[in-house]
Scaffold this active site. Sequence first.
Site, PDB file in Angstrom:
ATOM      1  CE  LYS A   1     -27.995  22.460  11.290  1.00 35.13           C
ATOM      2  NZ  LYS A   1     -27.895  21.667  11.760  1.00 35.13           N
TER       3      LYS A   1
ATOM      4  CE1 TYR B   1     -57.746   7.366  -1.947  1.00 35.01           C
ATOM      5  CE2 TYR B   1     -56.252   8.654  -1.095  1.00 35.01           C
ATOM      6  CZ  TYR B   1     -57.162   8.582  -2.124  1.00 35.01           C
ATOM      7  OH  TYR B   1     -56.338   9.545  -3.440  1.00 35.01           O
TER       8      TYR B   1
HETATM    9  C1  LIG Z   1     -27.397  21.841  12.981  1.00 30.71           C
HETATM   10  C2  LIG Z   1     -26.345  22.037  14.002  1.00 30.71           C
HETATM   11  C3  LIG Z   1     -26.686  22.693  15.174  1.00 30.71           C
HETATM   12  C4  LIG Z   1     -27.629  23.490  16.029  1.00 30.71           C
HETATM   13  O1  LIG Z   1     -27.901  22.081  16.850  1.00 30.71           O
HETATM   14  P1  LIG Z   1     -29.605  22.482  17.730  1.00 30.71           P
HETATM   15  O2  LIG Z   1     -29.986  20.848  18.434  1.00 30.71           O
HETATM   16  O3  LIG Z   1     -30.587  22.384  16.740  1.00 30.71           O
HETATM   17  O4  LIG Z   1     -29.378  23.433  18.158  1.00 30.71           O
HETATM   18  C5  LIG Z   1     -25.048  22.802  16.579  1.00 30.71           C
HETATM   19  N1  LIG Z   1     -24.189  22.474  16.024  1.00 30.71           N
HETATM   20  C6  LIG Z   1     -23.991  22.043  14.469  1.00 30.71           C
HETATM   21  C7  LIG Z   1     -22.251  21.549  13.780  1.00 30.71           C
HETATM   22  C8  LIG Z   1     -25.511  21.305  13.909  1.00 30.71           C
HETATM   23  O5  LIG Z   1     -24.814  21.043  13.004  1.00 30.71           O
END
Ligand SMILES: *Cc1c(COP(=O)(O)O)cnc(C)c1O
Length: 398
Positions: free
Chosen positions: A48, A280
């Site tokens: 994702k 800055y």
């Molecule tokens: C993002 C997500 C993961 C992966 O999580 P990590 O901590 O990056 O391994 C697994 N399951 C769900 C439902 C998620 O939203």
Amino acid sequence: MRHPDDGAELDPRQRAWVDVEADAIRSNVRLIRSEQLGHATRLMAVVKADGYGHGALAVARAAAEGGACQFGVATLAEGIELRRGGIEAPVLVLGNLIDAASLAQCVRWNLMPTLSDPDQARHCHDLARAGGRRLAVHLKVDTGMSRLGVPLGDALPLAEAIQELEGLELAGVYSHLAMADGPPDGRADAVTRRQQEAFRGLLASLQDREIRCGLRHLANSAGTLRDRALHHDLVRVGLALYGHSPSGHLATPGGLRPALHLRARVTLVRSIGAGVGVSYGHHFISSRPMRLAVVAIGYADGVPRLLSGRMEVLHRGRSLPQVGAITMDQLMIDASGCPDLQAGDTVTLLGSSGAAVLSPAEWSDQCGTIPWEILCGFKHRLPRLPAAAPEAVECGQH
Ligand SMILES: *Cc1c(COP(=O)(O)O)cnc(C)c1O
């Protein structure tokens, strides 16, 4: 009208960029599978948010070569991107799709939606039937995260209802851990144990009712590293895939390699005297004559301004401190310790340079956030470029 530069390619490494090492992803997946997972346990690569900023398609392809057999995305558009890119393996949409148009797209692109209520299930069934298909779905259960998922007490009737709908195939039942990255004793352990017990209890009653529930899954990266008992049939691995540990509390396999290297060019090197204010607000004032270098990357690229004066960069394996306020497009470094540094040279802000490595956890600790947010923070202005493993170079070597 033709412009004089029509057709001329801009060097993507002209200013600032992200090198993405597909081989690190491949080898991380192999390592997690061989060191952490039992033979029958599958790995879902969570890609994702554009593969945690690495580029979702490149990550998915490399993860598949390493042995990932499913993919997790947050949104419909992310799932469609994988399908358009030729990924044919099962893709689970982890986010909640609630309108008919989105669910119809799941059917069209053969993406597995996450279901957490009966209306969603009926909708999917109708759409699948209308398309003359069966749609694979995963049922999500809330065991203590209080985010998505059907309440535990309603999970069994919902699973039964899904089983009754011939347009649907229950391909998975899952839940999500809230505290798997916490210390191994105390509250994190108690909460994780309670979630695991709730999940197991549900699975037992599904089995009693002879409901075929497909793949059972609970663990994210932290759950995967924390305890094999949390693995069930499949683990959903995000952060560890990219080469980072979700927590200092968990033993992480030694060979994990960061896949992302954030690099930028030095565009100017100058000498300044003592007592000269830099950037800055003049928050940094030189206490001695020094060599100051300007690097072409800033907070508009995703380098948090909160890191001003609290970060370092690597030049051929040697660390140089950043000084003064980080600006929108540029930041300054103290290059006094590296007389061979010149305009045009590349510095590394995260990832490896020679034998040295800078990790997103160093940034997130400084900024009061977590490595996930750092990785997702790199903006579109930074091209993501395929890269081979960086060569080990010593400082001073050309
Ligand atoms: C993002 C997500 C993961 C992966 O999580 P990590 O901590 O990056 O391994 C697994 N399951 C769900 C439902 C998620 O939203």
